[in-house]
Design a protein around this motif. Sequence first.
Motif, PDB file in Angstrom:
ATOM      1  N   ARG A 341     -27.432  -9.529  -3.732  1.00 40.57           N
ATOM      2  CA  ARG A 341     -28.011  -8.481  -2.875  1.00 40.57           C
ATOM      3  C   ARG A 341     -27.630  -8.808  -1.434  1.00 40.57           C
ATOM      4  O   ARG A 341     -27.284  -9.954  -1.123  1.00 40.57           O
ATOM      5  CB  ARG A 341     -29.540  -8.435  -2.996  1.00 40.57           C
ATOM      6  N   ASP A 342     -27.767  -7.831  -0.587  1.00 37.46           N
ATOM      7  CA  ASP A 342     -27.411  -8.025   0.817  1.00 37.46           C
ATOM      8  C   ASP A 342     -28.350  -9.051   1.470  1.00 37.46           C
ATOM      9  O   ASP A 342     -29.559  -8.790   1.568  1.00 37.46           O
ATOM     10  CB  ASP A 342     -27.513  -6.666   1.524  1.00 37.46           C
ATOM     11  N   TYR A 351     -22.737  -7.848  -2.545  1.00 34.65           N
ATOM     12  CA  TYR A 351     -22.381  -7.925  -1.140  1.00 34.65           C
ATOM     13  C   TYR A 351     -21.479  -9.126  -0.953  1.00 34.65           C
ATOM     14  O   TYR A 351     -21.849 -10.246  -1.309  1.00 34.65           O
ATOM     15  CB  TYR A 351     -23.676  -8.109  -0.350  1.00 34.65           C
ATOM     16  N   LYS A 372     -13.889  -6.411   1.882  1.00 33.85           N
ATOM     17  CA  LYS A 372     -15.180  -6.210   1.215  1.00 33.85           C
ATOM     18  C   LYS A 372     -14.985  -6.147  -0.294  1.00 33.85           C
ATOM     19  O   LYS A 372     -13.919  -5.751  -0.774  1.00 33.85           O
ATOM     20  CB  LYS A 372     -15.843  -4.923   1.692  1.00 33.85           C
ATOM     21  N   ALA A 377     -19.011  -0.669   0.608  1.00 29.79           N
ATOM     22  CA  ALA A 377     -19.108  -1.541   1.792  1.00 29.79           C
ATOM     23  C   ALA A 377     -17.830  -1.435   2.623  1.00 29.79           C
ATOM     24  O   ALA A 377     -17.869  -1.405   3.854  1.00 29.79           O
ATOM     25  CB  ALA A 377     -19.357  -2.977   1.362  1.00 29.79           C
ATOM     26  N   ARG A 446     -31.217 -16.126   2.987  1.00 30.98           N
ATOM     27  CA  ARG A 446     -31.356 -14.737   3.417  1.00 30.98           C
ATOM     28  C   ARG A 446     -32.170 -14.673   4.695  1.00 30.98           C
ATOM     29  O   ARG A 446     -32.911 -15.616   5.004  1.00 30.98           O
ATOM     30  CB  ARG A 446     -32.013 -13.919   2.309  1.00 30.98           C
TER      31      ARG A 446
END
Length: 977
Positions: A341-342, A351, A372, A377, A446
């Motif tokens: 996930r981002d 991501y 990317k 993205a 994160r």
Amino acid sequence: MTRRTKTRKRLPSKAKRKGATPVKRSSAVAKRATVVTTRKRARGAGLRAAGKAGTRKPARRGVAVRAGAGATRAVKLIYAFGGGRADGSAKMKNLLGGKGANLAEMASLGLPVPPGFTISTEVCTYFYDNGNRYPAGLVEGVRAAVAKVEQLVGRGFGDPANPLLVSVRSGARASMPGMMDTILNLGLNDTTVAGLARAAGNDRFAYDSYRRFVQMYGDVVLDLKPASKTEIDPFEAVIEAKKRARGVELDLQLTSGDLKELVAEFKDLVLRRTGKTFPDDPWEQLWGAIGAVFGSWMNQRAITYRKLYNIPSDWGTAVNVQAMVFGNLGDDCATGVAFTRDPGNGTKQLYGEFLVNAQGEDVVAGIRTPQKITLAASRAVAQSQGTSEAQRAAKSPALEEVMPAAFKELRKTAEKLERHYKDVQDIEFTIERGRLYMLQTRNGKRTAQAAVKIAVDLVRERLIDRRTAVSRVEPASLDSLLHPRLDARAAKDLIAKGLAASPGAAAGEVVFSADDAEQAREKGRRTILVRIETSPEDIHGMHAAEGILTQRGGATSHAAVVGRGMGKPCVVGCGALAIDYHLGTMRVGERIVRAGDPITIDGATGEVFAGIVPTVEPELSGDFEKLMSWADEVRRMKVRANADTPHDATVARRFGAEGIGLCRTEHMFFEGDRIDAVREMILADTTEGRRRALGKILPMQKQDFIGIFRAMAGLPVTVRLLDPPLHEFLPHTDQEIEALAVKIGVSAEHLRQKRDSLRELNPMLGHRGCRLGVTYPEIYEIQVRAIMEAACELTRERVKVNPEIMIPLVGVKKELALLRELTLQVAEAVMRDYQTKVPYSIGTMIEVPRAAIVAREIAEEAEFFSFGTNDLTQMTLGLSRDDAGMFLPVYVDKGVLPGDPFVSVDQSGVGFLMRHAVAEGRASRSRLKCGICGEHGGDPASVIFCDQIGLDYVSCSPYRVPIARLAAAHASLAAPA
Ligand code: PEP
Ligand code: MG
């Protein structure tokens, strides 16, 4: 105003709030010297072992490794993985390090992991405990493990026809990105390189791999590093010279012949600089690399990182040796990193970035701009940069487009890993001739914003429960969410735009080196660290700076990953900048920004502005509120705020404060014209004179209390009666004295005499706190009257109030008895006058060690205790809270104290007194309410301690209330059921 009053009014610096202690350079340098020797010794041992590995008499078999507390046991030193099975698992992080444990887990899950083995962290511990020697049996174990890998991949280590190449990487229990060493392509020499070229059908690739190996080995094992902060890497200098000689710009334009020459030139460089020939024997290379990885556990950047993240040095690192796969064999090969996930905002989408025909370090090094992974993205980036779709597709297509099959497998694997680990994964992969290989997975670092969203989303997706979600977010990390953002309406002078890597706004003067950032910080200056790209060497400067800005690198570059981990605003890949370290300038088009010029960066948008841009308060809602509500369900302790004004009280409630734990009334005394009345009171020589002046203050204080009580709507409000020594309210300079004399109509001489008579050598131990109340009871009398009149007026209006009147600096029961009696009399009289009843209580601060010691008797007079840990720390350690900064950092740096005791409670000293006071206090008054209102009330470790000793609440500055709420929830989760 004296320093003390200033200290009290000022919010603690951001670093203090984060509990961080700056790393002092001077002693860090000294330490580096010792570490270098340790490291050299470590390497020496490694090389010695390597040199003798083939011929040495087998060491005594079955030698035991220390197994804690002096016990010994025979242990397994090496754990193999690959071919669909593994000796270890993800549960064995302590032994295999994070990387090794997860490689084992992925291999067992049947994922495509190149085979290899992990030398356990216990070997590292043994190595350092035994004069840098390896345990017996390791040499044989490594030989057997290599043989297994040879068998699985069908190549031979050192085989000239079909050589097996390996990577050697560190891997500690806790992830320390980029902190320790890695060597790739090990096993190459002048003979095996020809075999590799034949097997790959690609000469250039083979010699490129070879030159990379010699370069990495030279750097990591043989210590050929730049000699100063302005010198470039010595190997890079050779490459640059070669490119100049060939008239080319890019590494890729060098031919295999050029690369072959480079290898020879690199080896010459090694010989010239070290006096030793570069080792050709793959086994010697392997032992050198293993020794260097163990040695890197004690390198300066690893030590700094451990200190910042509280990682014990006795954990040690594991060593992972793994068959190489190649992302640089041609255009059907690639290498990349991805998050499931981002990691910036938590959005659920694969991501990451990759490079075609490249090796792993190229992606993070920021030398080529990576592409990317997903089409979406890739298009988003193109759009933000104003690139046309045709240009994008030609220049920077997504993995999804160029290798659709490998992309699909990567996405499937990422989903599988996320479901398996029930958390976001940060993965490294290589695609060799279209085939995907997994090289690493770990829980992804994160931003705080992403952490909150991911935790809440994983609950929605039923992968984790609410308690787990709460435990997934680090309380201290919320700091970055609770801080101001750039004011959208403010005028801004945008000078460049890079990639948004870690959110938050930061402003400061430009510095171009980590050391400069650290030195500026020591002088109290705020900086933005501007680098072409950062490396782990810069970690201390990244910590010292307010924000980080780099010219190169993508969202997974070193600066981005470390910035996010630290919660520092960070902008990377700002290609418009031309940075010149020598000149100390950063050129953006026509503009030149010099070292020392102020700039502002916005890590949420990637924007860079000239000057200091104003900021606005954060809005907290949505997922944040949800997570906080889950934290509130879990926690036992209440959380209050320290607030002195109706405005602070309102902010505090917005952040979830359940009361005010400390309202410092002296801060009200400084407002507007009040200071004049206060000064008049101080200058009065008689009780009557003081009463007259106090009479002027009463209505003003009363209005403040009305505002605060109203904002808190019936929640408890602890109002502390006057605490600081009176001289703090008097002017100090002669000029100020003259001005005041004119203003209040007394002689300057009289004023000066009064100031001198009140001056104390050690005011912190002087005429302050309850001592003022005992000597000038009228001061407390008026304050109690203001509190109770405010409470009665609101009660009449049917607004709920809950005042708690707190007497500061009590050390003796009688002090409290006297002032309690006075408080009771005034309170009862006011309620009689207003013909109304208000619930109120009287308690004391526990901030003098004696009060903590005799807490049993003190509690006979107190309905509540509030630990004033600022003073309690000062008096228990005999450390002045105002002046200790002159030497405290050295104490922390030298390990004399584990951390700054004014930031995190000294649990064995101050904490001992607190625990004792709670137990003793409750022995005499079982329902005694206990809380804390010193700065420690917002420090997560201290909050957890407060929970353990049974406090009812913690109180901290309004901005730290959410941190304390989450920390209190963590404390409850950790508490025995
Ligand atoms: C304390 O001493 O911890 C406290 C809260 O009071 P002050 O900081 O105002 O001395
Ligand atoms: Mg105090």
